[in-house]
Structures are given as C-alpha cells and as structure tokens.
Scaffold this active site. Structure first.
Site, PDB file in Angstrom:
ATOM      1  CB  CYS A 103      -0.993  -0.041   1.148  1.00 49.96           C
ATOM      2  SG  CYS A 103      -2.396   1.025   0.817  1.00 49.96           S
ATOM      3  CG  HIS A 199      -3.517  -2.985   4.049  1.00 45.02           C
ATOM      4  ND1 HIS A 199      -2.397  -2.359   4.538  1.00 45.02           N
ATOM      5  CD2 HIS A 199      -4.205  -2.046   3.385  1.00 45.02           C
ATOM      6  CE1 HIS A 199      -2.437  -1.101   4.186  1.00 45.02           C
ATOM      7  NE2 HIS A 199      -3.505  -0.872   3.480  1.00 45.02           N
TER       8      HIS A 199
HETATM    9  N1  GLN Z   1      -1.873   6.922   2.057  1.00 42.14           N
HETATM   10  C1  GLN Z   1      -2.032   6.052   0.945  1.00 42.14           C
HETATM   11  C2  GLN Z   1      -3.397   6.153   0.276  1.00 42.14           C
HETATM   12  O1  GLN Z   1      -4.358   6.507   0.914  1.00 42.14           O
HETATM   13  C3  GLN Z   1      -1.759   4.611   1.366  1.00 42.14           C
HETATM   14  C4  GLN Z   1      -2.677   4.184   2.448  1.00 42.14           C
HETATM   15  C5  GLN Z   1      -2.361   2.836   2.965  1.00 42.14           C
HETATM   16  O2  GLN Z   1      -1.209   2.431   3.118  1.00 42.14           O
HETATM   17  N2  GLN Z   1      -3.418   2.175   3.345  1.00 42.14           N
HETATM   18  O3  GLN Z   1      -3.521   5.900  -0.914  1.00 42.14           O
END
Ligand code: GLN
Length: 252
Positions: A103, A199
């Site tokens: 992510c 995730h």
């Molecule tokens: N901040 C990034 C987004 O919102 C990644 C978020 C995350 O790692 N869940 O796209």
C-alpha cells in the site's frame, strides 16, 4: 529443510523491516511473523532487523525488505529519508534483492505520489506513479496471479490510484479495485520486487506468496533453485478459500 539444496552450513535469511513506527497500517508486521514462522518450521533460521528513520541500513546483509503501509502524512515524513537510501536500495533491487511493499510502501517504490496536499517523492525503484483519487477504494479484494494457481486474497484501503506503465502486474482483479479501479490489474512485479495494495494479513492468508518470497531470497543468497518443503496449510487455505468463495464466485 528445503529440497534440492545440499546445505552443510546452517541457512539463514535476514528480513529488514523499514520504518515500522511510521509504515505499519493494519498490522503489516504480521507479514514478518509469517515469513519468520514459515522459515523456522522448515529449519531455516530467520532474523528481523527493524530500522528507524535515524538508522543506517546495510542492504548487503538483507534478504527480504518489507515496506509497509502508511497514511499520507506518514509517507510524507518517510519521503525525505528515502532520498538518502535511494541509491543503496536501488542497487539491492537491481541485484535481485527481494522486496515486499504494501500500500503506502508500494506507492513509495514509484516515482511519485501526487496528493491534494502536495507531491510525495518516491524511491523511483520501479517505473510507476500514483495520483490521489476523489474517493477511497476500500473493500475485500481477490486477484489471480501468474505466480501460482491459488488466488491471492486481501483487503484494500487506498486513496491513491497507481499506474504501473510497462511493468507486469502482480495479478488480475477478480473482485475489488486494484491499482486504480480502471485497468483490472493489481500490484506490480519487477525483478524480485512485489508491490501490492493488499494489506496484512497478506502473507498468512496467502502462504504461497509468502513461500515465493522466501524461495527467491534463498536462491539469491545460496545460488540454487529452491523448492521449499511443503507445510500443512489446511487452515490458511480455508481462510483463503472462504474469501474467494464469498466474493469472487458471486453469481457463478
Ligand atoms: N496513504 C495512501 C493512500 O491513501 C496509502 C494508504 C495505505 O497504506 N493504506 O492511498
């Protein structure tokens, strides 16, 4: 022990966890535990080194690097530091070092992540970029990768839309949004780098992906083709199959 290797000395892999205090959304640390356990169960020694922002990283010691997810704010904080490790990290990647980036970490592999509150410069290790979209893409996700037969399952929650240019995706989306909700693809594979929006618990629910990373790391360190000893993955596969049936088989 793994098959097809005649090891006289004990074998060991070292996992580098980059900036766990900042990049650790949704328990990405569980992925480290999964890699460690699946090594230990096979008699392969595994160690994890956690690096904080002020630490020096000696990439030559590392076999697997994990870059976890983070909020835009945390990514912005890490971004400055990344500039100082960029060239060592790039050498590691070009030398087939294994990386699993999730992510926010996936976004940081690329050239940039353009958000409403500014541009976050990436590592530029893989030719991809991310742009913030209007809404967040939040849901369970199922993808099919060419790496193995079992689908990969997970959960996505991202505002960014990632475009991977000419790179290979990790897989085709069977259910969910993936990289940008448009192309039908999820993640990226570049050399031994995997970037994905899925995730934690990514690896516990997808043991084949975990073993893929361990195998690549052992091959690189010990220079032989590795076929890992199979483990009893009944429970893991039940969890995986449950999600596949619940989401990707809908309407079949
Ligand atoms: N901040 C990034 C987004 O919102 C990644 C978020 C995350 O790692 N869940 O796209």
């Amino acid at each position: 022990l793994a098959y097809a290797i005649h090891w006289e000395e004990s074998i060991k892999i070292i996992i580098g966890h980059l900036y766990p205090d900042l990049l650790n959304l949704y328990g990405d640390r569980g992925n480290i535990q999964c890699m460690m356990k699946r090594c230990e169960w096979r008699g392969i020694e595994a160690e994890t080194i956690e690096y904080q922002l002020e630490d020096e990283i000696d990439f030559s010691r590392l076999d697997i690097v994990l870059l976890g997810g983070g909020s835009d704010r945390e990514q912005m904080l890490v971004c400055e530091k990344l500039k100082t490790i960029r060239s060592d990290f790039k050498n590691y990647v070009e030398d087939n070092g294994v990386v699993i980036a999730i992510c926010g970490g996936y976004q940081l592999l690329g050239n940039y992540y353009m958000t409403d509150s500014g541009n976050i410069e990436g590592l530029g290790l893989v030719d991809l970029h991310t742009e913030q979209g209007r809404d967040r893409l939040i849901q369970n996700i199922v993808i099919k990768s060419e790496l193995f037969d079992t689908p990969i399952v997970g959960f996505e929650n991202h505002g960014g839309r990632t475009f991977i240019n000419k790179n290979k995706p990790l897989g085709k989306v069977l259910y969910g949004s993936g990289n940008n909700g448009e192309t039908g693809y999820e993640g990226v594979i570049y050399k031994n780098v995997i970037g994905t929006y899925l995730h934690g618990p990514l690896l516990p629910k997808n043991p084949k992906l975990c073993d893929y990373l361990i195998s690549r790391a052992l091959e690189r360190r010990y220079g032989e083709i590795v076929e890992l000893e199979p483990l009893d993955d009944t429970q893991e596969m039940e969890a995986n199959q449950y999600i596949v049936n619940r989401f990707a088989k809908r309407g079949n």
